[in-house]
Design a protein around this motif. Sequence first.
Motif, short mmCIF file in Angstrom:
data_model
loop_
_atom_site.label_atom_id
_atom_site.label_comp_id
_atom_site.label_asym_id
_atom_site.label_seq_id
_atom_site.Cartn_x
_atom_site.Cartn_y
_atom_site.Cartn_z
N TYR A 53 0.96 -1.10 0.04
CA TYR A 53 -0.02 -0.06 0.13
C TYR A 53 0.83 1.33 -0.02
O TYR A 53 1.46 1.68 1.01
CB TYR A 53 -0.97 -0.02 1.20
N PRO A 54 1.09 1.92 -1.11
CA PRO A 54 1.80 3.09 -1.14
C PRO A 54 1.29 4.27 -0.42
O PRO A 54 0.17 4.30 -0.25
CB PRO A 54 1.74 3.49 -2.97
N PRO A 55 2.22 5.03 0.24
CA PRO A 55 2.15 6.15 0.96
C PRO A 55 1.00 7.27 0.46
O PRO A 55 0.42 8.08 1.11
CB PRO A 55 3.30 6.61 1.66
N SER A 56 0.97 7.45 -0.85
CA SER A 56 0.27 8.44 -1.53
C SER A 56 -1.08 8.13 -1.34
O SER A 56 -1.71 9.44 -1.37
CB SER A 56 0.50 8.12 -3.10
N ASP A 57 -1.53 7.04 -1.05
CA ASP A 57 -3.36 6.95 -0.91
C ASP A 57 -3.85 5.92 -0.16
O ASP A 57 -4.47 4.94 -0.52
CB ASP A 57 -3.83 6.77 -2.56
N SER A 58 -2.98 5.69 0.98
CA SER A 58 -3.11 4.60 1.69
C SER A 58 -3.28 5.01 3.21
O SER A 58 -3.01 6.24 3.63
CB SER A 58 -2.02 3.61 1.83
N LYS A 59 -4.04 4.00 4.07
CA LYS A 59 -4.18 4.26 5.58
C LYS A 59 -3.44 2.99 6.24
O LYS A 59 -3.23 2.29 5.55
CB LYS A 59 -5.64 4.09 5.97
N TYR A 60 -2.80 3.30 7.33
CA TYR A 60 -2.01 2.28 7.93
C TYR A 60 -2.44 2.34 9.52
O TYR A 60 -2.74 3.42 10.30
CB TYR A 60 -0.29 2.62 7.96
N CYS A 61 -2.48 0.98 9.74
CA CYS A 61 -2.97 0.92 11.37
C CYS A 61 -2.05 -0.17 12.13
O CYS A 61 -1.44 -1.26 11.37
CB CYS A 61 -4.21 0.23 11.52
N GLU A 62 -1.83 -0.17 13.25
CA GLU A 62 -1.46 -1.07 14.10
C GLU A 62 -2.39 -2.23 14.35
O GLU A 62 -3.50 -1.78 14.42
CB GLU A 62 -0.94 -0.55 15.54
N VAL A 63 -2.10 -3.49 14.22
CA VAL A 63 -2.81 -4.68 14.39
C VAL A 63 -2.53 -5.52 15.20
O VAL A 63 -1.31 -5.78 15.55
CB VAL A 63 -3.24 -5.16 13.03
N GLU A 64 -3.46 -6.48 15.83
CA GLU A 64 -3.22 -7.96 16.53
C GLU A 64 -3.55 -8.95 15.65
O GLU A 64 -4.44 -8.86 15.56
CB GLU A 64 -3.67 -7.73 17.84
#
Length: 135
Positions: A53-64
Amino acid sequence: MKAYKGFNNKLQCTPSGKVFQYEIGKSYEEPKADLCRSGFHACEAPLDVFGYYPPSDSKYCEVELDEVSEKTDGDSKRCGKKIKIGVEIGTKGIIDAGVKFILEKVDWNNAKESNTGCQSAATNTGDWSAATNTG
């Protein structure tokens, strides 16, 4: 296990062309965890998410990620039967987590390698290696 997951800008993943909608704080479960085929995927090394997921159009989360398969493939991507979506951390959060992840891998107490002084040198070998000395 703690991991990091990327999504499109709607907090979705599209495995095999199917849209899967996630929500922060929610947990999800699948009957099987088979890398790149079924289950929930995330990366142990935070910076590896940029490959998916490229930083230009993505969201990122911490997950378990739970009930994780042993199989890996080329990077730190892992697959689990269960996932809980944690806080959204964004691009800066992924980068910060990546730096922390890398620094935690260094054995600071037993590292003997050092290049200091007026005529120090550094050597790196292999694909894409680089060494820089100044002074």
